[in-house]
Scaffold this motif. Structure first.
Motif, short mmCIF file in Angstrom:
data_model
loop_
_atom_site.label_atom_id
_atom_site.label_comp_id
_atom_site.label_asym_id
_atom_site.label_seq_id
_atom_site.Cartn_x
_atom_site.Cartn_y
_atom_site.Cartn_z
N ALA A 299 0.83 -1.21 0.00
CA ALA A 299 0.00 0.00 0.00
C ALA A 299 0.86 1.26 0.00
CB ALA A 299 -0.93 0.00 1.21
N GLU A 300 1.88 1.29 0.81
CA GLU A 300 2.77 2.45 0.89
C GLU A 300 4.02 2.04 1.64
OE1 GLU A 300 1.62 5.16 4.46
OE2 GLU A 300 -0.25 4.58 3.47
N ILE A 340 0.50 -6.24 1.79
CA ILE A 340 1.05 -5.55 2.95
C ILE A 340 0.17 -4.35 3.26
CG2 ILE A 340 3.07 -4.38 3.91
CD1 ILE A 340 4.70 -5.90 1.75
N LEU A 341 -0.29 -4.27 4.49
CA LEU A 341 -1.16 -3.17 4.91
C LEU A 341 -0.55 -2.47 6.12
CD1 LEU A 341 -3.80 -1.59 4.66
CD2 LEU A 341 -4.87 -3.29 6.18
N PHE A 349 0.72 -8.52 7.21
CA PHE A 349 1.13 -9.25 6.01
C PHE A 349 0.13 -10.38 5.78
CE2 PHE A 349 4.79 -7.48 8.10
CZ PHE A 349 5.60 -6.98 7.09
N SER A 350 -0.37 -10.47 4.55
CA SER A 350 -1.25 -11.59 4.17
C SER A 350 -0.58 -12.34 3.03
CB SER A 350 -2.62 -11.08 3.74
OG SER A 350 -3.33 -10.56 4.85
N PHE A 351 -0.27 -13.60 3.30
CA PHE A 351 0.47 -14.44 2.35
C PHE A 351 -0.52 -15.45 1.76
CE2 PHE A 351 3.27 -17.81 1.01
CZ PHE A 351 4.44 -17.18 0.63
N HIS A 352 -0.89 -15.25 0.48
CA HIS A 352 -1.91 -16.09 -0.16
C HIS A 352 -1.26 -17.08 -1.12
CE1 HIS A 352 -4.94 -13.00 1.02
NE2 HIS A 352 -3.98 -12.16 0.71
N ASP A 353 -1.85 -18.28 -1.19
CA ASP A 353 -1.48 -19.22 -2.25
C ASP A 353 -2.74 -19.86 -2.81
OD1 ASP A 353 -2.19 -21.83 -1.05
OD2 ASP A 353 -0.54 -21.50 0.33
N PHE A 410 -2.09 -17.07 5.07
CA PHE A 410 -1.46 -16.91 6.38
C PHE A 410 -1.29 -15.42 6.63
CE2 PHE A 410 2.20 -16.24 9.10
CZ PHE A 410 1.93 -17.08 10.17
N THR A 411 -1.86 -14.93 7.73
CA THR A 411 -1.83 -13.51 8.04
C THR A 411 -1.10 -13.30 9.36
OG1 THR A 411 -3.94 -13.16 6.90
CG2 THR A 411 -3.23 -11.44 8.43
N PHE A 412 -0.19 -12.33 9.37
CA PHE A 412 0.47 -11.99 10.63
C PHE A 412 0.70 -10.49 10.68
CE2 PHE A 412 3.75 -12.88 7.56
CZ PHE A 412 4.82 -12.04 7.85
N SER A 413 0.69 -9.94 11.89
CA SER A 413 0.87 -8.51 12.10
C SER A 413 2.04 -8.28 13.04
CB SER A 413 -0.39 -7.87 12.69
OG SER A 413 -1.47 -7.94 11.79
#
Length: 416
Positions: A299-300, A340-341, A349-353, A410-413
């Motif tokens: 995003a930035e 990435i937000l 972070f959102s990791f998609h497959d 899988f999402t982690f902050s």
């Protein structure tokens, strides 16, 4: 005389240790006595409590306890009978005509009293009104006194509960001090165990790595020779086993790094793709045939205070899972989308497959040590466990969402 059912009576000689009676004089009780006097238009009102067979005045309006003798035959009559007592003119009642309260000050004529009865039927005192002028009071006023008597009991019970809570709070504070000491010692012991575990993992992974390197070298040399098929298969098995052992020691090293206090290095989120490329390269070291396509949606740009080394460990294990749990019937390389937000305080972070996905039962256990949720998994069941440990080490939070045959996210902050 207005009366009520005599469920239980107590004589003044019968002691009581009712917890409601342990209460100091308070303005609230005096206010109720004044309200009783106002209700019945009398000059005197009193709340009396029974303690160890003796009546004492809890609150009064119109007199002070010092102006009266200790004997209180009027309220004793209420307690003995357990019912409301109304005496329009005590000077004409043979039971009370010769009592000092009648013959002398305060020259009691009217007396009306109601019992203070607990929910269990125990009479613990009285609420009464008195006057020096002979007169009667109405049934409505008697009922009003009974209502006020219930308010006296409610107030007594509230005070008792408050004291009980204060005592429990004091005990809780004492226990908290003891518990804090225990927790502090336990925390120190836990830190020591973590340090010992970190040292054990570090030494074990490095000690195992040396003989593994020798075995890998020997297996490569042996396979270069012209060997019978059975011996070649044997050396290929050795090579495969050493490769899996190498992967296991790598996981141990990653856990060791997660347990250690890695230095925090600030780097911009926009460079996260560089770390993803490093992770893909490490996965290809283990699976030379692996190939991926990906996109990073940022995003930035935002600074993130975190160890790039630990971030690479997270991404490496996630990319490895993408390859292991890919859809093998597809010709296209496995696809990865990393979103990435950044916010004011964290980066998510959102990791998609688009792999084979997980069932809800597998998702629930995905972060357990050595858990392998699919027949497709040929690993050691440490990948997502390592990811969870690293995110925890970075004081982050994480979760998985997945749908079978469609893919996993899988999402982690991590805090900035």
């Amino acid at each position: 005389m207005s009366s009520e059912t005599n469920t239980k009576s107590r004589g003044v000689s019968e002691p009581t240790d009712h917890p409601l009676l342990v209460s100091t004089e308070e303005q609230d009780y005096t206010d109720l006595a004044e309200l009783a006097a106002s209700l019945c238009q009398t000059s005197i009102a009193a709340i009396s409590l029974l303690d160890q067979g003796q009546l004492y005045f809890k609150a009064m309006k119109g007199l002070t306890p010092q102006q009266l003798s200790r004997e209180n035959p009027f309220s004793e009559q209420v307690i003995e009978t357990g019912i409301s007592v109304l005496i329009p003119d005590a000077s004409l009642d043979s039971r009370f005509a010769n009592h000092p309260w009648v013959l002398g000050p305060p020259h009691i004529r009217l007396y009306a009293g109601v019992p203070l009865r607990t929910k269990g039927g125990e009479v613990v005192g009285t609420l009464c009104v008195m006057d020096s002028i002979p007169k009667s009071i109405t049934n409505a006023q008697i009922k009003g006194l009974q209502t006020l008597a219930q308010q006296v009991l409610n107030l007594l019970e509230l005070r008792a509960k408050t004291r009980e809570l204060e005592e429990k709070y004091t005990i809780l504070q004492d226990n908290n001090h003891l518990l804090w000491g225990t927790v502090s010692r336990s925390s120190h012991d836990l830190d020591q165990l973590n340090s010992e575990l970190e040292t054990l993992l570090y030494r074990a992974s490095h000690d195992i790595a040396r003989p593994l390197s020798s075995l890998e070298g020997l297996s490569r040399l042996a396979r270069m020779e012209s060997l019978p098929d059975d011996q070649r298969r044997l050396w290929e098995g050795v090579a495969h086993t050493t490769k899996e052992m190498r992967n296991l020691t790598n996981k141990f090293q990653q856990i060791s790094e997660a347990l250690s206090e890695a230095p925090e290095i600030s780097f911009p989120v926009s460079k996260i793709e560089e770390l993803l490329i490093v992770a893909v390269s490490r996965v290809r070291d283990r699976f030379p045939e692996a190939n991926f396509s990906w996109e990073v949606i940022d995003a930035e740009s935002s600074p993130l205070s975190v160890s790039p080394q630990l971030m690479v460990i997270i991404l490496t294990n996630l990319v490895e899972n993408v390859w292991v749990f890919r859809k093998t019937n597809q010709k296209e390389p496995p696809w990865i989308r990393l979103e990435i937000l950044p916010t004011d305080h964290a980066v998510t972070f959102s990791f998609h497959d688009q792999g084979i996905g997980m069932s809800p039962q597998v998702v629930d256990r995905a972060f357990e040590m050595f858990y392998r949720g699919s027949e497709a998994s040929k690993g050691n069941g440490l990948g997502l466990y390592v990811v969870g440990r690293v995110v925890n080490a970075l004081s982050g939070v994480y979760f998985i969402t997945s749908e079978e045959k469609k893919g996993t996210t899988f999402t982690f902050s991590l805090a900035i």
